[in-house]
Design a protein around this motif. Structure first.
Motif, PDB file in Angstrom:
ATOM      1  N   PHE A  19       0.821  -1.199   0.000  1.00 46.40           N
ATOM      2  CA  PHE A  19       0.000   0.000   0.000  1.00 46.40           C
ATOM      3  C   PHE A  19       0.862   1.259   0.000  1.00 46.40           C
ATOM      4  O   PHE A  19       0.602   2.204  -0.735  1.00 46.40           O
ATOM      5  N   ASP A 565     -12.689   0.185  -6.375  1.00 44.86           N
ATOM      6  CA  ASP A 565     -12.750   0.443  -4.937  1.00 44.86           C
ATOM      7  C   ASP A 565     -13.660  -0.579  -4.269  1.00 44.86           C
ATOM      8  O   ASP A 565     -14.088  -1.544  -4.901  1.00 44.86           O
ATOM      9  N   LYS A 566     -13.960  -0.362  -3.008  1.00 44.88           N
ATOM     10  CA  LYS A 566     -14.744  -1.334  -2.251  1.00 44.88           C
ATOM     11  C   LYS A 566     -16.082  -1.595  -2.922  1.00 44.88           C
ATOM     12  O   LYS A 566     -16.516  -2.753  -3.032  1.00 44.88           O
ATOM     13  N   GLU A 594      -3.315  -2.621 -10.570  1.00 42.74           N
ATOM     14  CA  GLU A 594      -4.024  -1.930  -9.493  1.00 42.74           C
ATOM     15  C   GLU A 594      -5.219  -2.744  -9.018  1.00 42.74           C
ATOM     16  O   GLU A 594      -5.695  -2.576  -7.899  1.00 42.74           O
ATOM     17  N   ILE A 596      -5.641  -6.261  -9.352  1.00 46.34           N
ATOM     18  CA  ILE A 596      -5.371  -7.609  -8.853  1.00 46.34           C
ATOM     19  C   ILE A 596      -5.283  -7.636  -7.341  1.00 46.34           C
ATOM     20  O   ILE A 596      -5.855  -8.505  -6.675  1.00 46.34           O
ATOM     21  N   LYS A 598      -6.669  -5.779  -5.117  1.00 42.03           N
ATOM     22  CA  LYS A 598      -7.968  -5.681  -4.449  1.00 42.03           C
ATOM     23  C   LYS A 598      -8.821  -6.908  -4.703  1.00 42.03           C
ATOM     24  O   LYS A 598      -9.646  -7.273  -3.874  1.00 42.03           O
ATOM     25  N   THR A 601      -7.411  -9.164  -1.852  1.00 42.12           N
ATOM     26  CA  THR A 601      -7.855  -8.827  -0.496  1.00 42.12           C
ATOM     27  C   THR A 601      -9.381  -8.885  -0.379  1.00 42.12           C
ATOM     28  O   THR A 601      -9.906  -9.177   0.692  1.00 42.12           O
ATOM     29  N   GLY A 602     -10.094  -8.628  -1.459  1.00 41.54           N
ATOM     30  CA  GLY A 602     -11.556  -8.682  -1.417  1.00 41.54           C
ATOM     31  C   GLY A 602     -12.098 -10.089  -1.602  1.00 41.54           C
ATOM     32  O   GLY A 602     -13.302 -10.277  -1.696  1.00 41.54           O
TER      33      GLY A 602
END
Lengths: 639, 639
Positions: A19, A565-566, A594, A596, A598, A601-602
């Motif tokens: 990050f 984003d989320k 950018e 991959i 997320k 982690t998601g």
């Protein structure tokens, strides 16, 4: 060059950065994309400090290497610009309803400051018409100049002070990009509308009227012109028509014979001098030709003590300072950029802002009002062949001499001469050709431009500007909120997949729907994208099922999605859930670096399965087709 | 499947659409991406009108087909929801500082209206805590409830009226997407912060205090709690702890045994009844247990005449109405969407808005205040198995009976019972898990969430919300202003070109620089992109020239650029000029449908030459390599 199609690459899941690294590089791209110090890392501290000092005070850079040959050009350019600065200074000061002498002061100190801190070779510093009128229209709301001129001037200078503070802050924090939100279309429209307003205002001077309206919009002004038609003075009008013809003639000459640009550059001064002589010998003031009136000899008085920082006025000073500051900055930077581009050298917008800021702060302490680098003067400066910022110093010295010795002579300048000078300057801002071009190339840009133009002309300058900037930002947000998606098909005989609307002979593949997600997936677009994707699937199903059976695979080409984003992750999860319920498999294709991280982690990777994320559409289609065949074979076996 | 690599496709320049067609399809995507009437085109006008009427009044759709079996479920759900609506109505009305009876009124008329116009099977209508507190905090600014209660109530209802107007307007003009700008992260943070605020407020009730602060931020409230510690009443506190334990116990039960959710749903009513009995028999009001006080029997009085449309109050009513309307809408739509997703049926957000709007307008005429579809009630409704909007009618009938016969009995409800009900409801809004998840997945979303959370808790609700929404919008704009670009390299042994940072073994090609422009090219990004591209070229040149000589070709992969405007066209022109000056050729690759048209009208095609615009990077590289070889051969021949 080997192009064996058999080498298969997998998506690289490992290459994600932490990050901190991502944040740092993103922040760097946002704030210092053009980091001026990026080549200094390996230098010893002393050299480094020296380089940095030279960066902030460019005169240290070019000063020592300055040659007499360069000076010859700068001298000529400086004198030409000064000859333009005198009439413009007086005229624009009158637009701001401040004493004309302040216009002359403003062409003395600021150019000196800019010469030290500015880096552009082309910019010439001075006052500008649009911002002068805008200053006036904002500050009038709190105090009328005819009521308390001293206070009014104080607020005007305080506004210049805040302009300086804001410009410097933007520069120091490298926030120059906010100026990018004033698009070229907005500026074209705003300048055009302002030009119309200012030209209308000059009807007062042209007709020698004494009574007039204080409103600026076109309708009020036309109304006033005809209401007070008893005031019209034919003497002024005749003189005005003559001067207008002369100025337009020299302007025309400039276009026809570019190397005679200096004729057009000094013509305003000629008009002022000729007008002054006529007014002096014919006693114009008493014969229908109002004149400027007395101007005091002497250099800029110090004005720090006159700045107004008390409540009811302070907020108007801040407002006027920030709005005019933005516009002046946008104009100055745009001018700097386009001139730099012409001569192919680089301008650091953020550093220029610091220079502009310092020059306005210094100006506000020495009885100057808002200055920037107006297009008219800078173009003349550049044409005259200025080599360094020295031309600004020459201009300042000329102004100093005028202030010390000649100022009182300008007392006889007829107002009508100033009106014609302003009118001709404003005609240059009416870029009708550009508007027509905008209409042809981009209808929305044309609307943005027209909103500014008509808003300024018929509502008020500030409202016109707001509407136009608002429209631009709404468009930018809409582009974020409603990204374009398209269905891809295979170009026959190749492995390329393209928009089937664009390439109608691209063919779809039975059982597989390929969609392109062409933009960042953000909170603002996530809901829309979910609905859009489900709609694609439903539409497809309807037309498909008649011919080729159900859709078993939906391939999302993420190559164009630069960020997520989320909410975007949530969207993918929901789409996956939706598709799963109807027995369809979601497949991802070519996710970027950018994204991959997320996806991991998601937990989207686990949800879809890393096997179903491919590097190319070709691979994805191959895998889907293979699985479909397996599936059919199993069904047939079962039967 | 034939994959001969020899078939070469050209860019399709012809397929561009006229402006009118593009505009129409864009507008359609923006405003009616989910056009509800898209299947009606071919129907006869009568059927069409009937279908449209059914769309706007869904009760006509499901009413005739309604079965007794469905009614059994709806009856149960309706009664359960009503048992929750009574205590919540009284509690939330106290948060808004209006008489508790208005809370009960608000659960009678609005659910009826929603049952007619609403389409969701799951939503249950009622008052909400966050908006109640927000209403209070805004309207207090103009009139204190303790000063003129009648006027205060009038403004609260006027706010509901404007909420309705705004919601309906948004729905009719299909502007529902503005709600998308309240991202999930903002709502999570805002709700969490509000929950903290409201829980803090309940300390007054829990401790049986009579004096308190009117401020809502955490620090002021804590200060007040300890400042007036003489007011603390142990009786209230003991009762509060018991109720809290009971409510939390049933809540825990719900999580452990989901089918016993109804125990938790009716437990607030149990608390109210038990509390009331205790207060009645122990004469609580005189023994440290303050009670609600008298409630009038009877249905909603008409309140059209009480609405306040006079200046000083009007603007606060509009402000309160619009802000709470947005939040209520965002909550309502989010709830509707997530419940619909769970049960896999579709919710038309824009139509729901019209239903919400009508229900609030009707409510404001009949002594109700702001209502929406709160998560707590809707979840209970959905859990209880509601089949249609009939459950809202059942709820309304229950409330009617309560208002007609039982209202006075609630006089004895201890304030502490209401406080515990609110506290437990608010705990459900504190989504700490979600916040941790946000932190893991997207740091920026976490910041947005925290900004709302801390802003609400320590500044004010409105400021917290503003900061958070501001941050989200700035992020969206930054994503527009600073698009990501990357350098592409060839994956070895293939014809695929990918980001070399992501795929480190991708190799560059001598003399050719391939850049990916991954987003729309807009006024806000044009300047940045120009600087970025020239920087890539300069950096490349520096590292290249040592090893492989100059760069002769710059290939811009435009596949990711979904749109371009006038400034973008200008940017391409300037980059082309810049590259040409240094002897480098600009090549475009895979421009999309939306871009090609503007490339043509903007004369970029002619500038670059249509030969130098390719469909794939592969073709572009091939052409460049060929030209490079030719060039070298010519040079050698010349030598």
């Amino acid at each position: 060059m080997s192009t064996s199609e058999e080498v298969r690459y997998e998506v690289n899941f490992a290459g994600t950065q932490t990050f901190a690294v991502t944040l740092r590089s993103r922040l760097k791209e946002i704030f210092i994309p053009d980091d001026p110090f990026r080549h200094l890392q390996d230098l010893p501290p002393r050299t480094k400090a020296h380089r940095i000092l030279k960066y902030f005070v460019p005169i240290l850079e070019w000063g020592p290497r300055y040659t007499f040959n360069e000076f010859r050009y700068d001298l000529l350019a400086g004198i030409t610009v000064a000859s333009l600065a005198i009439p413009q200074g007086i005229s624009y000061a009158r637009l701001a309803e401040i004493p004309p002498i302040i216009g002359l002061y403003s062409s003395f100190v600021p150019p000196l400051v800019y010469a030290i801190f500015g880096s552009s070779k082309n910019l010439a510093v001075g006052t500008v018409a649009a911002s002068s009128l805008l200053l006036n229209s904002i500050i009038r709301q709190v105090i009328l100049p005819e009521k308390d001129m001293k206070l009014y001037i104080g607020i005007v200078m305080t506004a210049a002070f805040f302009t300086g503070i804001i410009q410097m802050t933007l520069g120091v924090f490298r926030l120059g990009f906010v100026v990018d939100f004033l698009s070229r279309s907005t500026i074209t429209g705003f300048m055009g509308g302002t030009a119309i307003l200012i030209i209308m205002q000059q009807l007062k001077g042209m007709l020698g009227m004494t009574r007039f309206t204080t409103k600026t919009d076109v309708i009020s002004v036309l109304h006033a012109v005809f209401e007070y038609r008893d005031d019209w003075q034919w003497q002024s009008f005749v003189m005005g028509i003559c001067f207008l013809a002369f100025l337009l003639g020299t302007r025309y000459l400039k276009f026809k014979v570019p190397r005679l640009f200096w004729v057009s550059a000094i013509s305003p001064l000629v008009v002022v001098i000729v007008g002054g002589l006529v007014a002096f010998f014919l006693h114009g003031a008493t014969h229908g030709i109002p004149i400027v009136g007395p101007l005091k000899k002497g250099l800029n008085p110090i004005s720090i003590g006159n700045l107004v920082f008390t409540p009811p006025y302070l907020q108007y000073a801040v407002k006027a300072g920030s709005v005019t500051g933005f516009i002046a900055l946008a104009e100055g930077i745009a001018v700097g950029r386009s001139l730099a581009l012409m001569k192919n050298h680089h301008v650091d917008g953020n550093k220029e802002m610091i220079a502009f800021g310092l020059m306005n702060i210094a100006g506000s302490f020495t009885s100057c009002y808002l200055t920037t680098a107006p297009f008219s003067k800078s173009a003349v400066n550049s044409h005259a062949g200025s080599k360094t910022a020295m031309s600004n110093i020459v201009q300042a010295i000329c102004m100093m001499l005028v202030l010390l010795f000649l100022a009182p002579l300008f007392k006889y300048t007829p107002l009508v001469a100033l009106a014609t000078i302003i009118i001709v300057a404003m005609i240059g801002l009416l870029e009708f050709k550009e508007m027509v071009h905008l209409f042809k190339v981009d209808k929305f840009d044309f609307c943005v431009c027209m909103a500014a133009f008509l808003g300024v002309a018929f509502l008020s300058m500030l409202q016109g500007l707001m509407i136009s900037v608002g429209l631009s930002i709404i468009r930018a947000l809409l582009c974020v909120a409603r990204p374009i998606t398209c269905k891809l098909g295979r170009l026959q005989g190749t492995n390329m997949y393209r928009d089937i609307e664009h390439y109608p002979d691209a063919s779809t593949i039975p059982g597989i729907l390929i969609l392109n997600v062409g933009s960042p997936v953000y909170f603002a677009s996530a809901n829309y994208l979910r609905e859009r994707i489900t709609r694609w699937v439903q539409n497809e199903e309807r037309s498909f099922s008649e011919t080729q059976g159900d859709i078993h695979y939906v391939i999302l080409d993420m190559g164009g999605a630069t960020a997520i984003d989320k909410s975007g992750i949530g969207m993918l999860e929901e789409v996956h859930k939706y598709l799963k319920k109807r027995g369809t498999k979601m497949v991802l294709c070519n996710p970027r670096l950018e994204i991959i991280k997320k996806l991991i982690t998601g937990n989207i990777i686990d949800l879809i399965g890393a096997d179903w994320i491919f590097l190319t559409i070709k691979d994805a289609v191959k895998a889907c087709e293979f699985a479909l065949q397996e599936h059919r074979r199993q069904q047939q076996d079962a039967v």
